[in-house]
Write a protein that holds these residues in place. Structure first.
Motif, PDB file in Angstrom:
ATOM      1  N   ALA A 215      32.313 -20.172  47.207  1.00 10.60           N
ATOM      2  CA  ALA A 215      31.724 -21.257  48.601  1.00 10.60           C
ATOM      3  C   ALA A 215      31.045 -20.642  49.127  1.00 10.60           C
ATOM      4  O   ALA A 215      30.775 -19.976  50.116  1.00 10.60           O
ATOM      5  CB  ALA A 215      32.949 -21.257  49.640  1.00 10.60           C
ATOM      6  N   GLY A 216      29.752 -20.635  48.701  1.00  5.91           N
ATOM      7  CA  GLY A 216      28.649 -19.554  49.241  1.00  5.91           C
ATOM      8  C   GLY A 216      27.919 -19.941  50.781  1.00  5.91           C
ATOM      9  O   GLY A 216      27.783 -21.034  50.618  1.00  5.91           O
ATOM     10  N   ILE A 217      27.683 -19.077  51.114  1.00  7.39           N
ATOM     11  CA  ILE A 217      26.998 -19.109  52.430  1.00  7.39           C
ATOM     12  C   ILE A 217      25.476 -19.539  52.688  1.00  7.39           C
ATOM     13  O   ILE A 217      24.989 -20.574  53.096  1.00  7.39           O
ATOM     14  CB  ILE A 217      27.573 -17.541  52.960  1.00  7.39           C
TER      15      ILE A 217
ATOM     16  N   ALA B 174      29.391 -24.828  36.956  1.00  5.12           N
ATOM     17  CA  ALA B 174      30.143 -24.017  38.226  1.00  5.12           C
ATOM     18  C   ALA B 174      29.069 -23.238  38.765  1.00  5.12           C
ATOM     19  O   ALA B 174      28.818 -23.705  39.890  1.00  5.12           O
ATOM     20  CB  ALA B 174      31.083 -22.827  36.794  1.00  5.12           C
ATOM     21  N   GLU B 175      28.765 -22.053  38.387  1.00  7.93           N
ATOM     22  CA  GLU B 175      27.676 -21.460  38.948  1.00  7.93           C
ATOM     23  C   GLU B 175      26.412 -20.204  38.098  1.00  7.93           C
ATOM     24  O   GLU B 175      27.493 -20.159  36.440  1.00  7.93           O
ATOM     25  CB  GLU B 175      28.775 -21.027  40.383  1.00  7.93           C
ATOM     26  N   CYS B 176      26.476 -19.242  38.806  1.00  9.03           N
ATOM     27  CA  CYS B 176      25.410 -18.693  38.038  1.00  9.03           C
ATOM     28  C   CYS B 176      26.515 -17.310  38.551  1.00  9.03           C
ATOM     29  O   CYS B 176      27.190 -17.417  39.089  1.00  9.03           O
ATOM     30  CB  CYS B 176      23.864 -17.788  38.540  1.00  9.03           C
ATOM     31  N   SER B 177      26.462 -15.664  37.664  1.00  5.49           N
ATOM     32  CA  SER B 177      26.988 -14.705  37.656  1.00  5.49           C
ATOM     33  C   SER B 177      26.832 -14.099  39.906  1.00  5.49           C
ATOM     34  O   SER B 177      28.516 -13.891  39.757  1.00  5.49           O
ATOM     35  CB  SER B 177      26.731 -13.161  36.953  1.00  5.49           C
TER      36      SER B 177
HETATM   37  N1  PMP Z   1      28.449 -17.389  43.381  1.00  4.03           N
HETATM   38  C1  PMP Z   1      28.928 -15.854  43.199  1.00  4.03           C
HETATM   39  C2  PMP Z   1      30.032 -15.967  41.800  1.00  4.03           C
HETATM   40  C3  PMP Z   1      28.558 -15.417  44.364  1.00  4.03           C
HETATM   41  O1  PMP Z   1      29.690 -13.800  44.149  1.00  4.03           O
HETATM   42  C4  PMP Z   1      27.754 -15.197  45.399  1.00  4.03           C
HETATM   43  C5  PMP Z   1      27.697 -14.236  46.135  1.00  4.03           C
HETATM   44  N2  PMP Z   1      28.408 -14.418  47.257  1.00  4.03           N
HETATM   45  C6  PMP Z   1      27.402 -16.810  45.231  1.00  4.03           C
HETATM   46  C7  PMP Z   1      27.883 -16.951  44.313  1.00  4.03           C
HETATM   47  C8  PMP Z   1      26.518 -16.563  46.674  1.00  4.03           C
HETATM   48  O2  PMP Z   1      27.161 -16.492  47.691  1.00  4.03           O
HETATM   49  P1  PMP Z   1      26.698 -16.269  49.063  1.00  4.03           P
HETATM   50  O3  PMP Z   1      25.330 -17.622  49.517  1.00  4.03           O
HETATM   51  O4  PMP Z   1      27.628 -16.189  50.444  1.00  4.03           O
HETATM   52  O5  PMP Z   1      25.951 -15.192  48.907  1.00  4.03           O
END
Ligand code: PMP
Length: 294
Positions: free
Chosen positions: A210-212, A185-188
């Motif tokens: 949905a990271g910007i 999925a993703e990092c914290s």
């Molecule tokens: N995943 C998580 C769980 C986050 O908290 C963040 C930070 N908002 C992101 C991804 C990255 O998002 P962004 O690029 O919009 O900062």
């Protein structure tokens, strides 16, 4: 984050952070019912520029909407307030933290009273510049059928805190979380990209924030002719990748050295991640746009 002189925006006024009062009966404290953002402003050759302010405030408003939290500000108003806040604090490069909290209501219905606070401070790259040693978390990312995973709700971040604590307590820098189906999925607090056979892959929307920065990096790949595909992949596939990096507003673009002690084989200097790290910096500083215009 603040000192005696720090100014914050709080419910229509610019006041000193040390003079602000918080409500200890707030639902945001008791139940985690609040929404927030993480934004950066950069000192560009054309003055201070908030990167993708509209997109960040749109996400804040989306979060407020799904949680039934009243937030009567437009993206443009919020942006204007933020520029004034930066100026009042004399900050050119800054991390910006808008937070919408709810009032006193101990029922489990969103309180009608809401507060908007915007804070900002100087903050270097959140995860630093060195390559990260990452651990797969024993915690999964929240189930999208239990909450709105694309909303930055304060309470959702206990999952990020659990996984980061676990990673750091075991001697790692950061945690990688899987989704409820066992896919990566993703990092914290950042999104993940892997490089395999000259191509980049990142998990699609649905189980992730949905990271910007993620969207920006995908756009930059398209401009640079780097092949990138949104697709689910497993931990096993990631452990067979050539390289891996995280993206986020606070983290920007940062490479991984290892995952569960599996060393990514491609030297960081030769990866798309490293190239994108530089391109991203140029983008936030407005240098790419300037080059395109000239
Ligand atoms: N995943 C998580 C769980 C986050 O908290 C963040 C930070 N908002 C992101 C991804 C990255 O998002 P962004 O690029 O919009 O900062």
């Amino acid at each position: 984050y603040y000192n005696e002189e720090t100014v914050i925006y709080y419910n229509g006024e610019f006041i000193k952070a040390v003079d602000a009062r918080a409500n200890l009966y707030s639902q945001s404290l008791h139940y985690g019912n609040g929404v927030f953002e993480g934004i950066r402003a950069y000192n560009t050759s054309e003055g201070t520029k908030i990167f993708k302010s509209y997109e960040h405030y749109k996400r804040l408003k989306y979060g407020a909407e799904v949680m039934n939290i009243q937030l009567d500000y437009s993206e443009e108003q919020l942006t204007q307030i933020t520029y004034e806040l930066l100026e009042r604090n004399g900050l050119k490069d800054a991390y910006i933290r808008p937070l919408v909290t709810t009032g006193s209501d101990m029922s489990l219905l969103t309180s009608k009273e809401t507060n908007l606070v915007i804070q900002c401070w100087e903050w270097g790259k959140y995860m630093g510049d060195k390559l990260l040693k990452v651990k797969t978390s024993s915690f999964q990312r929240p189930n999208p059928k239990s909450c709105f995973v694309e909303a930055k709700v304060t309470g959702h971040y206990t999952n990020s805190i659990l996984s980061t604590n676990e990673a750091k307590n075991n001697g790692y820098d950061e945690a990688l979380l899987l989704d409820m189906n066992g896919n990566v999925a993703e990092c914290s607090g950042a999104n993940v990209f892997m490089q395999k056979d000259g191509k980049l892959y990142t998990p699609p929307r649905g189980y992730i924030m949905a990271g910007i920065t993620r969207a920006t990096v995908i756009d930059l790949c398209k401009e640079e002719g780097i092949s990138v595909e949104e697709k689910h992949f497993t931990l096993e596939e990631l452990k067979n990748a050539d390289a891996c990096f995280f993206t986020g507003t606070a983290a920007e673009v940062v490479g991984l050295q290892s995952l569960d002690n599996y060393q990514f084989p491609l030297a960081w200097e030769k990866t798309y991640g490293q190239k994108l790290m530089k391109i991203y910096k140029d983008e936030v500083l407005g240098l790419r746009q300037k080059r395109k215009a000239s």
